[in-house]
Design a protein around this motif. Sequence first.
Motif, PDB file in Angstrom:
ATOM      1  N   GLY A   1      24.918  43.896  50.721  1.00 52.27           N
ATOM      2  CA  GLY A   1      24.982  45.322  50.377  1.00 52.27           C
ATOM      3  C   GLY A   1      25.589  46.145  51.499  1.00 52.27           C
ATOM      4  N   PHE A   2      25.216  45.825  52.749  1.00 54.01           N
ATOM      5  CA  PHE A   2      25.773  46.536  53.897  1.00 54.01           C
ATOM      6  C   PHE A   2      27.264  46.250  54.030  1.00 54.01           C
ATOM      7  CE2 PHE A   2      26.616  47.114  58.483  1.00 54.01           C
ATOM      8  CZ  PHE A   2      26.228  48.445  58.603  1.00 54.01           C
ATOM      9  N   LEU A   3      27.671  45.005  53.807  1.00 51.54           N
ATOM     10  CA  LEU A   3      29.089  44.638  53.869  1.00 51.54           C
ATOM     11  C   LEU A   3      29.893  45.365  52.795  1.00 51.54           C
ATOM     12  CD1 LEU A   3      31.355  42.877  55.066  1.00 51.54           C
ATOM     13  CD2 LEU A   3      30.719  41.126  53.399  1.00 51.54           C
ATOM     14  N   ILE A   4      29.348  45.450  51.596  1.00 50.30           N
ATOM     15  CA  ILE A   4      30.023  46.168  50.509  1.00 50.30           C
ATOM     16  C   ILE A   4      30.138  47.646  50.860  1.00 50.30           C
ATOM     17  CG2 ILE A   4      29.724  46.963  48.121  1.00 50.30           C
ATOM     18  CD1 ILE A   4      28.694  44.089  47.526  1.00 50.30           C
ATOM     19  N   GLN A   5      29.084  48.219  51.429  1.00 52.49           N
ATOM     20  CA  GLN A   5      29.133  49.620  51.845  1.00 52.49           C
ATOM     21  C   GLN A   5      30.175  49.831  52.935  1.00 52.49           C
ATOM     22  OE1 GLN A   5      27.044  52.109  50.317  1.00 52.49           O
ATOM     23  NE2 GLN A   5      28.656  53.336  51.221  1.00 52.49           N
ATOM     24  N   LEU A   6      30.237  48.907  53.904  1.00 52.72           N
ATOM     25  CA  LEU A   6      31.258  48.994  54.964  1.00 52.72           C
ATOM     26  C   LEU A   6      32.662  48.958  54.381  1.00 52.72           C
ATOM     27  CD1 LEU A   6      29.982  46.670  57.846  1.00 52.72           C
ATOM     28  CD2 LEU A   6      30.532  49.086  58.036  1.00 52.72           C
ATOM     29  N   LEU A   7      32.923  48.013  53.498  1.00 49.86           N
ATOM     30  CA  LEU A   7      34.252  47.898  52.887  1.00 49.86           C
ATOM     31  C   LEU A   7      34.595  49.141  52.059  1.00 49.86           C
ATOM     32  CD1 LEU A   7      34.191  44.162  51.753  1.00 49.86           C
ATOM     33  CD2 LEU A   7      35.534  45.152  53.623  1.00 49.86           C
ATOM     34  N   SER A   8      33.629  49.636  51.307  1.00 54.87           N
ATOM     35  CA  SER A   8      33.847  50.837  50.487  1.00 54.87           C
ATOM     36  C   SER A   8      34.134  52.054  51.354  1.00 54.87           C
ATOM     37  CB  SER A   8      32.628  51.106  49.608  1.00 54.87           C
ATOM     38  OG  SER A   8      32.427  50.047  48.714  1.00 54.87           O
ATOM     39  N   ALA A  61      35.340  51.987  54.421  1.00 52.32           N
ATOM     40  CA  ALA A  61      36.650  51.778  55.032  1.00 52.32           C
ATOM     41  C   ALA A  61      37.752  52.182  54.065  1.00 52.32           C
ATOM     42  CB  ALA A  61      36.821  50.322  55.453  1.00 52.32           C
ATOM     43  N   LEU A  62      37.617  51.792  52.805  1.00 47.33           N
ATOM     44  CA  LEU A  62      38.606  52.193  51.799  1.00 47.33           C
ATOM     45  C   LEU A  62      38.647  53.709  51.640  1.00 47.33           C
ATOM     46  CD1 LEU A  62      38.023  49.505  49.007  1.00 47.33           C
ATOM     47  CD2 LEU A  62      40.060  49.780  50.423  1.00 47.33           C
ATOM     48  N   GLY A  63      37.474  54.337  51.625  1.00 46.62           N
ATOM     49  CA  GLY A  63      37.407  55.791  51.500  1.00 46.62           C
ATOM     50  C   GLY A  63      38.108  56.495  52.649  1.00 46.62           C
ATOM     51  N   LEU A  64      37.873  56.029  53.865  1.00 49.13           N
ATOM     52  CA  LEU A  64      38.520  56.643  55.027  1.00 49.13           C
ATOM     53  C   LEU A  64      40.027  56.395  55.018  1.00 49.13           C
ATOM     54  CD1 LEU A  64      35.853  55.778  57.744  1.00 49.13           C
ATOM     55  CD2 LEU A  64      36.358  58.041  56.803  1.00 49.13           C
ATOM     56  N   LEU A  65      40.449  55.210  54.593  1.00 44.59           N
ATOM     57  CA  LEU A  65      41.880  54.913  54.522  1.00 44.59           C
ATOM     58  C   LEU A  65      42.584  55.764  53.463  1.00 44.59           C
ATOM     59  CD1 LEU A  65      41.855  51.042  54.968  1.00 44.59           C
ATOM     60  CD2 LEU A  65      42.738  52.748  56.587  1.00 44.59           C
ATOM     61  N   VAL A  66      41.936  55.958  52.333  1.00 41.66           N
ATOM     62  CA  VAL A  66      42.524  56.808  51.284  1.00 41.66           C
ATOM     63  C   VAL A  66      42.606  58.251  51.765  1.00 41.66           C
ATOM     64  CG1 VAL A  66      42.177  57.752  48.955  1.00 41.66           C
ATOM     65  CG2 VAL A  66      41.904  55.299  49.365  1.00 41.66           C
ATOM     66  N   GLU A  72      37.895  68.389  51.500  1.00 40.63           N
ATOM     67  CA  GLU A  72      38.718  67.413  50.785  1.00 40.63           C
ATOM     68  C   GLU A  72      38.441  65.992  51.263  1.00 40.63           C
ATOM     69  OE1 GLU A  72      42.661  70.175  49.858  1.00 40.63           O
ATOM     70  OE2 GLU A  72      42.559  69.031  51.731  1.00 40.63           O
ATOM     71  N   ALA A  73      38.351  65.811  52.564  1.00 35.63           N
ATOM     72  CA  ALA A  73      38.063  64.484  53.124  1.00 35.63           C
ATOM     73  C   ALA A  73      36.695  63.990  52.651  1.00 35.63           C
ATOM     74  CB  ALA A  73      38.126  64.514  54.641  1.00 35.63           C
ATOM     75  N   THR A  74      35.723  64.879  52.625  1.00 35.53           N
ATOM     76  CA  THR A  74      34.379  64.513  52.176  1.00 35.53           C
ATOM     77  C   THR A  74      34.408  64.033  50.731  1.00 35.53           C
ATOM     78  OG1 THR A  74      33.342  66.086  53.686  1.00 35.53           O
ATOM     79  CG2 THR A  74      32.035  65.385  51.781  1.00 35.53           C
ATOM     80  N   VAL A  75      35.065  64.781  49.875  1.00 37.84           N
ATOM     81  CA  VAL A  75      35.118  64.424  48.453  1.00 37.84           C
ATOM     82  C   VAL A  75      35.883  63.108  48.258  1.00 37.84           C
ATOM     83  CG1 VAL A  75      35.990  65.136  46.194  1.00 37.84           C
ATOM     84  CG2 VAL A  75      34.819  66.792  47.656  1.00 37.84           C
ATOM     85  N   ILE A  76      37.001  62.950  48.945  1.00 37.28           N
ATOM     86  CA  ILE A  76      37.793  61.723  48.804  1.00 37.28           C
ATOM     87  C   ILE A  76      37.005  60.506  49.265  1.00 37.28           C
ATOM     88  CG2 ILE A  76      39.819  60.484  49.691  1.00 37.28           C
ATOM     89  CD1 ILE A  76      41.266  63.243  49.677  1.00 37.28           C
ATOM     90  N   ILE A 104      34.124  59.784  46.757  1.00 37.99           N
ATOM     91  CA  ILE A 104      34.558  59.207  45.476  1.00 37.99           C
ATOM     92  C   ILE A 104      35.017  57.760  45.645  1.00 37.99           C
ATOM     93  CG2 ILE A 104      36.369  59.295  43.703  1.00 37.99           C
ATOM     94  CD1 ILE A 104      36.143  62.360  43.829  1.00 37.99           C
ATOM     95  N   VAL A 105      35.867  57.515  46.636  1.00 35.63           N
ATOM     96  CA  VAL A 105      36.390  56.161  46.832  1.00 35.63           C
ATOM     97  C   VAL A 105      35.255  55.203  47.218  1.00 35.63           C
ATOM     98  CG1 VAL A 105      37.953  54.733  48.207  1.00 35.63           C
ATOM     99  CG2 VAL A 105      38.712  56.961  47.381  1.00 35.63           C
ATOM    100  N   SER A 106      34.339  55.643  48.062  1.00 31.98           N
ATOM    101  CA  SER A 106      33.202  54.798  48.443  1.00 31.98           C
ATOM    102  C   SER A 106      32.317  54.497  47.242  1.00 31.98           C
ATOM    103  CB  SER A 106      32.372  55.472  49.536  1.00 31.98           C
ATOM    104  OG  SER A 106      33.108  55.594  50.708  1.00 31.98           O
ATOM    105  N   LEU A 107      32.094  55.492  46.406  1.00 30.94           N
ATOM    106  CA  LEU A 107      31.282  55.299  45.205  1.00 30.94           C
ATOM    107  C   LEU A 107      31.931  54.274  44.278  1.00 30.94           C
ATOM    108  CD1 LEU A 107      28.920  56.109  43.350  1.00 30.94           C
ATOM    109  CD2 LEU A 107      30.401  57.918  42.452  1.00 30.94           C
ATOM    110  N   ILE A 108      33.220  54.432  44.050  1.00 31.87           N
ATOM    111  CA  ILE A 108      33.940  53.480  43.195  1.00 31.87           C
ATOM    112  C   ILE A 108      33.906  52.081  43.816  1.00 31.87           C
ATOM    113  CG2 ILE A 108      36.229  52.864  42.300  1.00 31.87           C
ATOM    114  CD1 ILE A 108      36.720  55.936  42.012  1.00 31.87           C
ATOM    115  N   GLY A 109      34.097  52.010  45.126  1.00 33.82           N
ATOM    116  CA  GLY A 109      34.057  50.716  45.806  1.00 33.82           C
ATOM    117  C   GLY A 109      32.708  50.037  45.681  1.00 33.82           C
ATOM    118  N   VAL A 110      31.634  50.792  45.853  1.00 35.84           N
ATOM    119  CA  VAL A 110      30.284  50.228  45.757  1.00 35.84           C
ATOM    120  C   VAL A 110      30.009  49.741  44.338  1.00 35.84           C
ATOM    121  CG1 VAL A 110      27.831  50.840  45.821  1.00 35.84           C
ATOM    122  CG2 VAL A 110      29.303  51.453  47.712  1.00 35.84           C
TER     123      VAL A 110
END
Length: 129
Positions: free
Chosen positions: A7-14, A16-21, A99-103, A106-112
């Motif tokens: 779960g922690f790994l999935i959260q980390l990856l999500s 990371a994707l959110g910050l990259l987007v 904007e950064a917060t929302v992005i 959203i991306v982290s939520l979708i990733g999780v």
Amino acid sequence: MIRLLLGFLIQLLSNALGLLVANWVLDDVEVSGTAFVIAVVIFTVVYAVAQPFLTQMALSKAPALRGGVALVATLVGLIITAAVSDGLSISGGALTWIEATVIVWIVSLIGVLILPFVIIKKKAEEKRA
């Protein structure tokens, strides 16, 4: 224990994707190299600590705010990560932070929601082979 680590790994990856987007979409958000990994870890830890604390505050003081707790925790995570890490820089004004917060949220939520299915599918395919 394995579920917790997964779960922690999935959260980390999500995250990371959110910050990259956010970096890709917003000109005033920058992530940098190897320090980015540290920034993702810092952000994830701050988010994991802030969300339950903010949820408890919302439930005791204003239950109607419970839905916005994840957004506030994301903003707190961005602020602290940008302040203590060289891996994340947000140089714009209040609108950029919102904007950064929302992005990221959203991306982290979708990733999780999606990453566990991708991992399970991959494991199932490996077992079949």
